[in-house]
Scaffold this active site. Structure first.
Site, PDB file in Angstrom:
ATOM      1  N   CYS A   1     -84.937 -42.342 -24.545  1.00 40.40           N
ATOM      2  CA  CYS A   1     -84.528 -43.889 -24.484  1.00 40.40           C
ATOM      3  C   CYS A   1     -83.620 -44.211 -23.279  1.00 40.40           C
ATOM      4  CB  CYS A   1     -83.540 -44.126 -25.709  1.00 40.40           C
ATOM      5  SG  CYS A   1     -84.689 -44.314 -27.047  1.00 40.40           S
TER       6      CYS A   1
ATOM      7  N   CYS B   1     -84.052 -40.723  -9.229  1.00 37.10           N
ATOM      8  CA  CYS B   1     -84.345 -41.715 -10.127  1.00 37.10           C
ATOM      9  C   CYS B   1     -82.823 -41.915 -10.898  1.00 37.10           C
ATOM     10  CB  CYS B   1     -85.550 -41.312 -11.036  1.00 37.10           C
ATOM     11  SG  CYS B   1     -84.928 -39.778 -11.997  1.00 37.10           S
TER      12      CYS B   1
END
Length: 381
Positions: free
Chosen positions: A191, A339
């Site tokens: 998540c 990232c």
């Protein structure tokens, strides 16, 4: 379950709407009062589960979590508030539960649910609810439930999708019957990487709480043998049949797993603060190179909406577009890929090396770790 006890006057008033339900009544409310439920995780799923089970009058709730409340939790973890940021989640959750219903006993397990303690923690509870957010703990919860003969009220969430079921009932399937093996590490973002609609765990968590209450009361038809799938974008529910696998290594006819195993190894989970790829560099090393004005390319492989939240000023090529856009990169310069947390960039590094790039590194921990260790003005999300 514990021996039955009578309801006191305060409980009769508090649970009046239950008592008028023929399927519950006074006897059913006493069953709830005498029951015990362990909730593994006090996050997005554990929040509604804990609050609704407390409100329903389940007499004893155990909550397990080793984490502390962060601002990024508050969008969905409704058991915690702004003032709780930095506090242990079990403390914050316990206080919220007691505010909802001070008659409930709350056991706080401020520790990671692991192979070393899971059997001990779970032993004294009637039902286990899986509020976890990673595959390693999910398999651990499943195996412990099967080994101890306890129902596992399962739920999971991702982006706009949710799942719910009940595993571990006699004759029914377990989680391994549905998913015998975990996905390869990094194949499915968590998540934190992929995001989740804040309302979604409320929907799935209340489904889990409902299944637990039905099991305690012995009413209705449980989700055992059925996997409920929710697409919140389309607001559609689907149902898949799940059968017990006679060859399942935990609940099958000849089980080979008879005690908790090393689930991080089983799932290929990288240890915290360890290398995410063989070509990792630390944020401090990237800062040194930037400060020294060394020629390099910082490649950001997140999505545009993430780049807009925060960035290091690098070249943005989302990971899913990288295979067709490698020609935009200068092969003569060192490339540092990042990232959000380091998993997608580790894939990008491997992809570039397979494409013939030789001087490519992965920023360990991603931009979030850069923010924590180097530049706190860079927002985390």
């Amino acid at each position: 379950m514990a021996e039955k006890t009578l309801l006191v006057r305060e409980e009769t008033a508090r649970y009046a709407r239950h008592l008028t339900l023929p399927e519950v009544g006074a006897d059913g409310q006493v069953k709830l009062k005498s029951a015990s439920v362990l909730i593994v995780g006090t996050g997005g799923l554990g929040s509604p589960v804990s609050l609704y089970l407390a409100a329903a009058g389940v007499g004893r709730l155990g909550i397990v979590d080793f984490d502390r409340v962060e601002y990024s939790n508050l969008q969905r973890q409704i058991i915690h508030g702004s003032d709780d940021v930095g506090r242990p989640k079990v403390q914050s959750a316990a206080e919220s539960i007691r505010r909802v219903n001070p008659l409930v006993q709350v056991d706080q397990h401020d520790e990671a649910f692991s192979s070393a303690n899971a059997m001990r923690i779970s032993a004294d509870y009637d039902i286990i609810i899986d509020g976890t957010d990673n595959f390693a703990t999910r398999y651990l919860v499943n195996d412990v439930c099967v080994l101890l003969g306890k129902p596992n009220c399962y739920g999971s969430i991702f982006r706009f999708e949710g799942q719910a079921s009940v595993f571990g009932l006699p004759g029914g399937p377990c989680y391994r019957c549905l998913y015998p093996k975990p996905p390869d590490p990094g194949m499915i973002p968590n998540c934190a990487e992929g995001g989740v609609l804040g309302i979604l765990p409320g929907i799935v968590g209340t489904l889990q709480a409902t299944e637990a209450i039905k099991l305690i009361l012995g009413i209705g038809e449980s989700l055992s043998g059925r996997l409920l799938l929710l697409d919140a974008l389309e607001m559609k529910f689907r149902e898949l049949k799940v059968s017990r696998d006679p060859k399942c290594p935990v609940c099958g006819d000849q089980p080979t797993i008879t005690a908790p195993i090393d689930y991080d190894q089983f799932c290929g989970t990288p240890k915290q603060d360890t290398a995410q790829s063989p070509w990792d560099i630390e944020p401090s090393e990237l800062k040194r190179r930037i400060d020294a004005a060394e020629p390099l390319t910082i490649l950001d492989v997140r999505q545009q909406h993430e780049y807009d939240i925060c960035n290091l000023g690098g070249t943005l090529i989302p990971l899913d577009e990288l295979p067709t856009r490698t020609g935009e990169l200068d092969r003569s310069l060192p490339i540092v890929v990042h990232c959000k947390m380091g998993l997608r960039s580790a894939k990008a590094v491997q992809l570039l090396r397979d494409a013939g790039f030789t001087d490519v590194s992965n920023l360990n921990g991603g931009i979030n770790r850069w923010s924590k260790q180097i530049d706190a003005t860079v927002p985390t999300y």
